[in-house]
Enzyme design. Sequence first.
Site, PDB file in Angstrom:
ATOM      1  N   ASP A 164       0.660  -1.076   0.222  1.00  0.00           N
ATOM      2  CA  ASP A 164      -0.240   0.172   0.119  1.00  0.00           C
ATOM      3  C   ASP A 164       0.979   1.271  -0.263  1.00  0.00           C
ATOM      4  OD1 ASP A 164      -2.558   2.153   0.138  1.00  0.00           O
ATOM      5  OD2 ASP A 164      -2.979   1.141   1.987  1.00  0.00           O
TER       6      ASP A 164
HETATM    7  C1  NOJ Z   1      -4.277   4.210   0.052  1.00  0.00           C
HETATM    8  C2  NOJ Z   1      -5.748   3.091   0.219  1.00  0.00           C
HETATM    9  O1  NOJ Z   1      -5.181   2.637   1.369  1.00  0.00           O
HETATM   10  C3  NOJ Z   1      -5.147   2.219  -0.871  1.00  0.00           C
HETATM   11  O2  NOJ Z   1      -6.330   1.411  -0.609  1.00  0.00           O
HETATM   12  C4  NOJ Z   1      -5.674   3.275  -1.997  1.00  0.00           C
HETATM   13  O3  NOJ Z   1      -4.982   1.965  -3.205  1.00  0.00           O
HETATM   14  C5  NOJ Z   1      -3.557   3.393  -1.578  1.00  0.00           C
HETATM   15  N1  NOJ Z   1      -3.632   4.476  -1.337  1.00  0.00           N
HETATM   16  C6  NOJ Z   1      -2.892   4.303  -3.404  1.00  0.00           C
HETATM   17  O4  NOJ Z   1      -4.175   5.282  -3.584  1.00  0.00           O
END
Ligand code: NOJ
Length: 756
Positions: free
Chosen positions: A292
Amino acid sequence: MDRTRLASAALLATLIVVAWLHTTAQASGRSQKQQEDAEFIERLINQMTVEEKAGQLSQLGMDMTPSGPVIGIEGRKTIAEVGSVIGVYGAEVTRKLQREAVQKSRLHIPLLFSYDVIHGFRTVFPVPLAEASAWDPDLSQRTARAAAVEATASGLHWTFAPMVDIARDARWGRIVEGGGEDPFLGAALAAARVRGFRGKEVPDTSTILSTAKHFVAYGAAEGGRDYNSADMSERTLEEIYLTPFRAAVQAGVDAIMPGLNEVNSTPMHAHRNLLKKKLRDEWGFQGLVISDYWGVHGLMEHGVASSTHQAVRLAFNATVDIDMVGGHYADELPALVRNGLLPLPLLDDAVRRVLQAKQRLGLFDDPYRYSDPSREALIPAPQMRALAREAAQKSIVLLKNNDALLPLPKNLRKLVVVGALANDALSTMGPVPAEGRPNESITVLAGIKQAALPETEVVYIPGASPKSSDISGIDEAQRAARDADVVVAVLGETQDMSGEARSRASLDLPGAQNALLTHLINTKKPVVVILMNGRPLAIPSIDEQVPAILESWFLGSEMGNAVADVLFGDISPSGKLPITFPRSVGQVPIYYAHKKTGRPSSKTDYFTSKYLDEDWQPLYPFGHGLSYTTFTYGTPKLSKQRLKVEETLIVQIEVSNSGQRAGEETVQLYLRQNVASITPQVRQLRGFSKVRLSPGETRTVEFMLAPENWASLNEYLSPSVESGTFTLFVGGSSVTDNQANFEVTTRSAPLTSHGL
Ligand code: NOJ
């Protein structure tokens, strides 16, 4: 190891792999094309330096700005040094960046463009929690497909969806992005979305790579606070939280994203036990694991790494292939390999997975095939709007409808609409609208105005907003309401009150909305509440005082039209809650599939599991949802009363439309093992089926229960079957009492927790 020795070791390894590929291809009957593809990748890997390999495992964060795409603040690499990019889209933009990557990189390896395409791209479909209310995997597959068609036309190859986190705590802001509280429904929707994103089995330029996230138990954050720790038994993890991920993997999901949380004291980005052992070894997942955002870096904040070097080692050992925006893989992996701390074959495995994904999409044949301005010019297409309207209609849940106040007649003299949300186009799209545009979204107010007949005067007074405690507009709203035939109050949360980092400690209506509603109720005029929100709200006093409530969540581009369709009865509502609505925040976590306890809740027995100051039952149970017609159920008929473990049970149930209008019902089947060696849940969803009935029509709905339904995890967490009686419940919600019993017999003696 010095560079020359490293290079010759790599060459030797490649020769061995290519030779092995030849032999296994012959043995496995792999096609000529597959064989050539595999060899192409091995040759490429062989030519790559460790820096280039680390680059493929790094994702660059970019931002769209008015002057064009720019590298985000965390980026320390150029476009030609990385394997993928997040945050940019558009046929021209991606074509330009792709050209830069292909021309400037030594081996001309194309990029993957990725983005959060969660519930639509330009055309916005209902937020996932809303769409889960439709209980319609086919619909979810179609909206995912539509999102893929639009996103890929904009040059995107990869979405970070579906979000399949089970969530049972309405405070958690990201509950809006998932499929609700139940693993059975969640698994069905997860698999459907994966299929939808992929499209045809043989990828074409509308195939978008999918990512099941956030692995795992991200939704079990303590206190409902985003990113917080999850601490749970292995059983709960297995039975509840892992289930939709397993379904996504079985459906062929391309990638998995670990959560930013820790599970049982190990951060998910370093969780070798769950990522390597469970996901890869046990489930056989061969796709990508992408961190993530800044997730590898976060290992230092978690307190398990004291340096980026250590964080990278932990994440890579847990088989996290790609570092999203952190840049740490690019910085650290080459030295780790050179120092012998990371075996080269492991690095190659991760690189291979990235290159294979690119190959699957045909990017080595044509890096620009997704960046096609002529395709992009066709979006948003009119048929997408029709699908958005259908999905929105099916996602609306009628929570309450006393004295059949709804549907409203279209020829009302005066309809007063109140609430800032009624005219809030941005909020129709929810917290993660991708490329959705507010000016292309139909507000509830616009939908109502459009649907009402010309003789109806539609008056709009905002009155109050979720964002402010200002009550100065309430009097005007009350004055208007006094002269109304019906008041429609659009209340709830704005789109930025749920989603990432947007947990709430209260589940009340925010701002001055309660005060507004009280003033409206005081007029004694009929009030209909339309809820717009990204989580279950605790609204017992609204339920007590207002005759009709529609839960409409955030329904996307066609929200206003769909709400009006239901409000005026062109469509009968058919949604069912995919999540329990609590009475108060003190009840959470609350869910229907709970354990009975040794002191089951009872109103008459004092020493039982309950609260002194609150009911233990929810406000609206899981599976609840009314219609403008009524459905009557016969008793379930079973093909057998006693069956052996390996036998299948057929359950038939007659469902009748006993009302005056056509309608659609979601028939739900729940199962309970009455006595088992491991405490059973009071009931668990094991089947659902949608049936459309005309007034007076009766149909028989059939469910087939396979042997895996009798199995549960024994005390050693292995699937096992115990002899015993089961009760099944079939009806229109999780509190149905319509039941039948049957017995499953095993040849061996029943197992008890004492092994007796
Ligand atoms: C953080 C989020 O937790 C995740 O779900 C997302 O895909 C990423 N940011 C990218 O935007």
